[in-house]
Design an enzyme around this catalytic site. Structure first.
Site, PDB file in Angstrom:
ATOM      1  CB  CYS A 148       0.679  -0.366  74.477  1.00  0.00           C
ATOM      2  SG  CYS A 148      -0.169   0.924  75.412  1.00  0.00           S
TER       3      CYS A 148
ATOM      4  CB  CYS B 208       0.355  13.339  88.529  1.00  0.00           C
ATOM      5  SG  CYS B 208      -0.767  14.699  88.271  1.00  0.00           S
TER       6      CYS B 208
ATOM      7  CB  CYS C 200      -2.533  -2.235  75.558  1.00  0.00           C
ATOM      8  SG  CYS C 200      -1.788  -2.078  77.195  1.00  0.00           S
TER       9      CYS C 200
ATOM     10  CB  CYS D 112       1.160   1.548  79.157  1.00  0.00           C
ATOM     11  SG  CYS D 112       0.690  -0.195  79.057  1.00  0.00           S
TER      12      CYS D 112
END
Length: 133
Positions: A100, A120, A51, A97
């Site tokens: 999104c 990571c 996104c 995220c």
């Protein structure tokens, strides 16, 4: 990238490369030491491949020796969400995220100061926006 997010699987497949789709939407991973950013030193911001949200800053990137890009904190606390991942016979904390839902990687409590965290992250989940643009 557009402000609107894909709503269907077909739209996500059209937006992402096959490798990005496998990692971001199917919670895959790339082999260690193979991603584009594991050894990247360019200053800038790392954005979500799904996104475009700014997720990490190069100032918090460090060499963890793991073979994946590692950061000791997100760009802002609200851009990365966490959930427990018990796949592969172990308990880990998955990060994705917050905007999104794209899978990014995992966070571990063995990072450097000041946070003690190691985010990571798969290179395929990121795009680098160099600071010198």
């Amino acid at each position: 990238m557009s402000d609107s997010l894909p709503e269907t699987d077909a739209e996500w497949r059209a937006r992402l490369t096959p490798d990005q789709y496998r990692i971001c939407r199917q919670k895959g991973t790339e082999p260690a030491f193979t991603g584009a950013y594991w050894d990247e030193k360019t200053p800038g911001q790392y954005r979500c491949a799904g996104c475009g949200e700014v997720l990490f800053d190069s100032a918090t990137k460090y060499d963890s020796g793991s073979g994946w890009p590692s950061f000791w904190q997100p760009a802002r606390e609200t851009v990365v969400a966490e959930e427990v991942d018990t796949s592969h016979g172990m308990r880990r904390v998955e990060v994705h995220c917050a905007r999104c839902g794209s899978h990014l990687g995992h966070v571990f409590p063995d990072g450097p100061r000041p946070t003690g965290l190691r985010y990571c992250i798969n290179s395929a989940s990121l795009t680098l926006d160099p600071a010198d643009k």
